[in-house]
Design an enzyme around this catalytic site. Structure first.
Site, short mmCIF file in Angstrom:
data_model
loop_
_atom_site.label_atom_id
_atom_site.label_comp_id
_atom_site.label_asym_id
_atom_site.label_seq_id
_atom_site.Cartn_x
_atom_site.Cartn_y
_atom_site.Cartn_z
N CYS A 412 18.91 -53.67 -32.57
CA CYS A 412 19.37 -53.81 -31.19
C CYS A 412 20.56 -54.74 -31.06
CB CYS A 412 18.24 -54.31 -30.32
SG CYS A 412 17.52 -55.85 -30.88
N HIS A 456 14.61 -58.85 -28.33
CA HIS A 456 15.48 -57.71 -28.09
C HIS A 456 16.82 -58.22 -27.57
CE1 HIS A 456 16.33 -53.54 -27.55
NE2 HIS A 456 16.50 -53.64 -26.23
N ASP A 472 20.96 -50.56 -21.70
CA ASP A 472 20.37 -50.87 -23.00
C ASP A 472 20.80 -49.81 -24.00
OD1 ASP A 472 18.92 -51.59 -25.17
OD2 ASP A 472 16.98 -51.71 -24.13
#
Lengths: 660, 306
Positions: A412, A456, A472
């Site tokens: 991520c 994250h 995202d």
């Protein structure tokens, strides 16, 4: 010397060594290896000397070892104070004290410092298992100390040990009421003297205020709990569970950093739905920020919010902290962000990632507004077969270029970093947000567990009128990450940690959830009992004003009361006779005591019966029968009593028939 | 009503309000022990002894102990009979079934020991000839409290020879009034009819020995004795002879109650009589345990019945 101090016996020596070794064992995890080895060697050596009845080493030799190893500890930690060095020194000193433990008195000293060593274990962990383990250690130390009261070698070691352990267990059980009293009433003072040593949080894991490739990646392997959250209503869907952490604005080509940001006086929030109310219990991470779902509405007391909408505590979180908070999960923020902020959200370091810059400019040329650029960029990521992995290949100087155009595999942090650079290149203000995504729902305790492995990174882009919008990019590549957590997003082979593993085995998962629920209750009730809860408890009990004085008075009063009750109970406790006749009569006496006629120790059965007949005439008849049977069973000649069993049965029946 | 109860009643009609002491005296007699009555003069010590002897149908002699009393005055003397040209023994007052040794602590130790030896041996040896004393043989000695002047206190070893020591004490107000209003005690004594034969008393004495003392009961007796030996409250503990006396007296007491077994209450009842003169409290305990009853009560209270 007239009265030479009694020498310590072999059994006592061995039990003290065992107790010390068990107490010190958990420390080996963080002690330097040489020290653990030294302490272990001392234990073995002392046991050997005791077994072989050899003399202990000379004092000058011990002195040398003390100086040398204290110096070694100083070299290791660069100090002799603080948690780690202090514990190391203590373990060293106890293990050397073993080598000069000659008399019973030395043994007592050893037992007492072992108790102290028990305490130091709580500097590192305060979990239920630790508490149970240390309770066992206290049991052993106490048993060893009881053994010190016997100076002779016992005839049978095993029987002696069993007796010591039992006595110790009884003593500990008797101290439980006092322990409870002290738990509730001992003044909880908050201050540097009473808190943990300052270096206690040096190694805690968690998010930091900067991010470079690998930062979050590292956390994925940790199953440590970051926070637990209890929702007053339904738990929001997983893709809404963005726990906001540090917001990273500045990029130097390799590392993203969060600059210090001013605090907001009011939140520029457009609410679109009702807020979610929840209570967060955050584990200590030694930083000032607190976690809340995007975007917090009502703030807990003594917290504030930064211009990047990050919730901040006034002091670093060095102990478990609990706060009630509400969040608007559908929101709009920062539509009125000032020029300065936006310009900062567009800056890129010179001389890095030329290919990405070019791509950004292309996007800007092809698309009219920011919305379209974002959509196009996400589409690009989705089409180009990026891989989501926790083991990304290493990247060089132009990290974003390499990631976007060559390796196309990452975690991520790579996605968010690359996406923000791309957006900034296309002229769209963007920033990286770190935090946690999702969490594991514990149905048993009805709360959400968020672990370090849920760490994250995502992004926010700024749109005209809409403000900062969450994008995202990881979601574009691996939609499963947001919906099902990390375990769902990764292939089966990448078994990461126990929590991820257990989530695939229903039985283990259930067990893990039960255990965490238990741990949570422990945290909330036992460890969470602090100055404020104590004050609230006192207030509810009707005590107000000078808390400290009230507490001291209550503590002393309760201690005296408990001790008195225990003493009374011990005095009253009479061993039930094995002889059925006596046992039956004892039952009778107990019943009589309940109606207010207690038999004196020296009161004969007939005198007692007479007294009962006088005070309670209605009992006279039954008492007379019972007394006659008892006297004949106990004091008559056997020959007169060939119906002994029959009489005994009658006696028992009479006593049973008495009103309890 | 058994005969022994009749005796108790008859004596009780003369010595008013002292049933407990009378029963103790009877128990002492049944247990084949000698009795010491200690009290200030004039509370009826002699009368009690007299009434007991008369009620039991026993012959009775009284010896008034004085400082010039000689052993021969007690035991008897061999006198030369010139008619027969030989010595003839004139038995002293000791040769009777009940001997009242009045104010025993006024005599010199030499005379005291003459009596005490006879008590122990149930026989006397005079001029090389041993003579048996009658059976039953029962000495009732009275003494004034030792703090009175002109006394030779009995040594502990000799006190031990008495199974019981009782204290009569002043009569209660009602008994006192009845005493003042009633007849002359001496007249009453002369009118006493014996309630039983000496042979019947011997049977009772044998029966008393057969009263059962269970293990549980003996545990209690031993617990009492052991306590006096261990405790710091007493100068010295009870002797084995004292323990034996306690068991015997308790048996006799049980028999008076017409029981064939001893219960702890029997032991407690005879305890003041049996241990009062055998235990001397120490230090602080001496202050609060002045009488036999106090000593016994303290001992009873400090030992649990097993």
């Amino acid at each position: 010397m007239l009265n030479p101090a009694p020498a310590i016996s072999l059994g006592n020596t061995l039990s003290l060594i065992l107790a010390f070794a068990l107490v010190a064992a958990p420390h080996t995890e963080h002690l330097p290896l040489w020290l653990s080895a030294l302490a272990g060697a001392m234990c073995l050596w002392r046991a050997y000397l005791a077994r072989m009845r050899l003399a202990l080493p000379a004092r000058w030799l011990l002195m040398l070892v003390v100086i040398a190893s204290a110096a070694a500890i100083y070299l290791q930690y660069r100090t002799l104070f603080g948690r780690d060095a202090g514990v190391a020194l203590l373990v060293l000193m106890i293990s050397l004290k073993l080598m000069e433990t000659r008399t019973q008195r030395d043994g007592m000293v050893l037992a007492f410092i072992s108790y102290f060593l028990v305490l130091t274990n709580f500097f590192y962990t305060q979990s239920i298992l630790t508490a149970l383990y240390l309770l066992g250690c206290v049991w052993l130390i106490t048993a060893a100390m009881i053994g010190l009261q016997h100076t002779h070698e016992p005839a049978r070691y095993r029987a002696q040990w069993r007796l010591q352990l039992r006595t110790s267990a009884v003593m500990l059980a008797q101290s439980v009421p006092l322990m409870v009293v002290f738990f509730f009433l001992f003044p909880r003072v908050q201050g540097p003297l009473w808190g943990m040593p300052s270096d206690a949080f040096a190694g805690v894991t968690g998010l930091s205020d900067n991010m470079s490739p690998g930062t979050i990646n590292k956390l994925v392997f940790s199953e440590e709990v970051a926070l637990r959250a209890e929702f007053s209503g339904k738990v929001p869907p997983p893709n809404k569970l963005y726990w906001r952490g540090p917001v990273l604005l500045d990029f130097d080509g390799k590392t993203w950093t969060a600059p210090p940001r001013p605090f907001l006086n009011r939140i520029d929030l457009q609410r679109r739905a009702d807020p979610a109310y929840y209570r967060v219990t955050i584990e200590p991470h030694n930083r000032r920020w607190l976690f809340a779902l995007d975007i917090p509405g009502l703030l807990p007391p003594r917290t504030s919010i930064t211009a990047d909408h990050l919730l901040m505590s006034q002091t670093p979180v060095t102990s478990r902290m609990r706060y009630d908070i509400s969040s608007y999960l559908d929101y709009g923020i920062g539509a009125d962000s000032n020029e300065l902020t936006l310009r900062r959200a567009l800056q890129l370091p010179r001389g890095f990632n030329p290919q990405t810059l070019e791509l950004g400019q292309q996007l800007r040329a092809q698309h009219a507004d920011n919305d379209a650029i974002v959509t196009a960029a996400l589409a690009l990521l989705r089409e180009q077969k990026f891989t989501y992995t926790v083991e990304p290949p290493l990247l060089g100087r132009h990290s974003v270029d390499e990631f976007l155009f060559n390796t196309r595999a990452g975690f991520c942090e790579h996605f968010s970093s690359a996406f923000v650079v791309l957006m900034r290149a296309a002229g769209v203000p963007a920033r990286v947000v770190t935090g946690y995504l999702g969490g594991e729902y514990n149905a048993l305790g009805n709360y959400l567990i968020v672990r370090q492995s849920d760490a994250h990174a995502w992004t926010e882009v700024w749109m005209e009128k809409r403000g900062w919008v969450r994008v995202d990019p990881t979601n574009a590549i691996s939609p499963a990450r947001a919906d099902g957590g990390l375990a769902a997003a990764l292939p089966e082979s990448a078994l990461l940690s126990r929590s991820v593993f257990s989530s695939r085995n229903p039985l283990l998962h259930r067990w893990a959830m039960t255990w965490d629920s238990l741990a949570n209750s422990w945290n909330q009730t036992v460890l969470g009992y602090n100055l404020e809860t104590q004050r609230a408890l006192l207030y509810r009990a009707g005590f107000d004003g000078d808390t400290l004085r009230t507490l001291a008075a209550m503590l002393i009063g309760a201690t005296i009361l408990v001790t008195l009750l225990l003493a009374l109970a011990t005095l009253r406790q009479r061993r039930r006779s094995r002889e059925p006749v006596l046992a039956a009569y004892q039952t009778f006496c107990e019943k009589m005591a309940k109606v207010g006629i207690a038999r004196g120790d020296a009161e004969g059965p007939q005198d007692f019966a007479t007294r009962i007949a006088v005070t309670r005439p209605e009992l006279a008849h039954a008492t007379d029968a019972i007394t006659r049977l008892y006297v004949s069973l106990r004091y008559q000649e056997e020959e007169e009593n060939n119906n002994k069993n029959k009489y005994l049965q009658q006696l028992q029946q009479h006593i049973k028939a008495l009103p309890a | 009503m058994t005969k022994i109860e009749q005796v108790a009643q008859q004596v009780g009609a003369i010595i008013l309000g002292k049933q407990q002491q009378i029963r103790l005296a009877l128990a002492c007699l049944i247990a084949r022990g000698h009795l010491l009555i200690e009290d200030v003069p004039g509370v009826g010590k002699t009368t009690l002894a007299h009434a007991l002897a008369a009620s039991l149908g026993l012959n009775f002699h009284r010896i008034q102990f004085t400082s010039d009393l000689l052993p021969a005055d007690v035991l008897g003397v061999a006198v030369y009979n010139s008619d027969r040209s030989k010595f003839e023994f004139h038995p002293g007052p000791i040769f009777s079934q009940v001997v009242l040794a009045d104010e025993i602590n006024r005599a010199t130790p030499k005379s005291q020991s003459a009596l005490l030896e006879a008590m122990e041996e149930h026989q006397v040896t005079i001029e090389g000839e041993t003579r048996r004393l009658p059976d039953p043989f029962f000495v009732i000695a009275t003494q004034n409290p030792s703090h009175q002047i002109g006394t030779f206190p009995l040594p502990e070893s000799q006190l031990d020879r008495f199974l019981m020591r009782i204290e009569l004490g002043y009569p209660g107000p009602e008994a006192e009034r009845a005493l003042l209003r009633g007849e002359n005690r001496r007249d009453l004594l002369e009118r006493i009819q014996p309630c039983m034969q000496p042979a019947e008393l011997l049977v009772l004495q044998r029966e008393a020995q057969q009263v059962h003392a269970s293990d549980a009961l003996l545990d209690y007796v031993q617990a009492l004795i052991n306590h006096t030996r261990r405790s710091a409250d007493y100068v010295s503990g009870l002797s084995p002879r004292a323990g034996l006396a306690l068991a015997q007296a308790a048996r006799a007491w049980a028999l008076l109650d017409a029981r064939k077994h001893v219960v702890p209450e029997d032991v407690q009842a005879v305890l003041p009589g049996v241990v009062g003169h055998r235990l001397s409290p120490t230090g602080a305990a001496r202050e609060i345990t002045a009488t036999s009853a106090d000593i016994a009560a303290r001992l009873i209270a400090s030992v649990a019945i097993p």
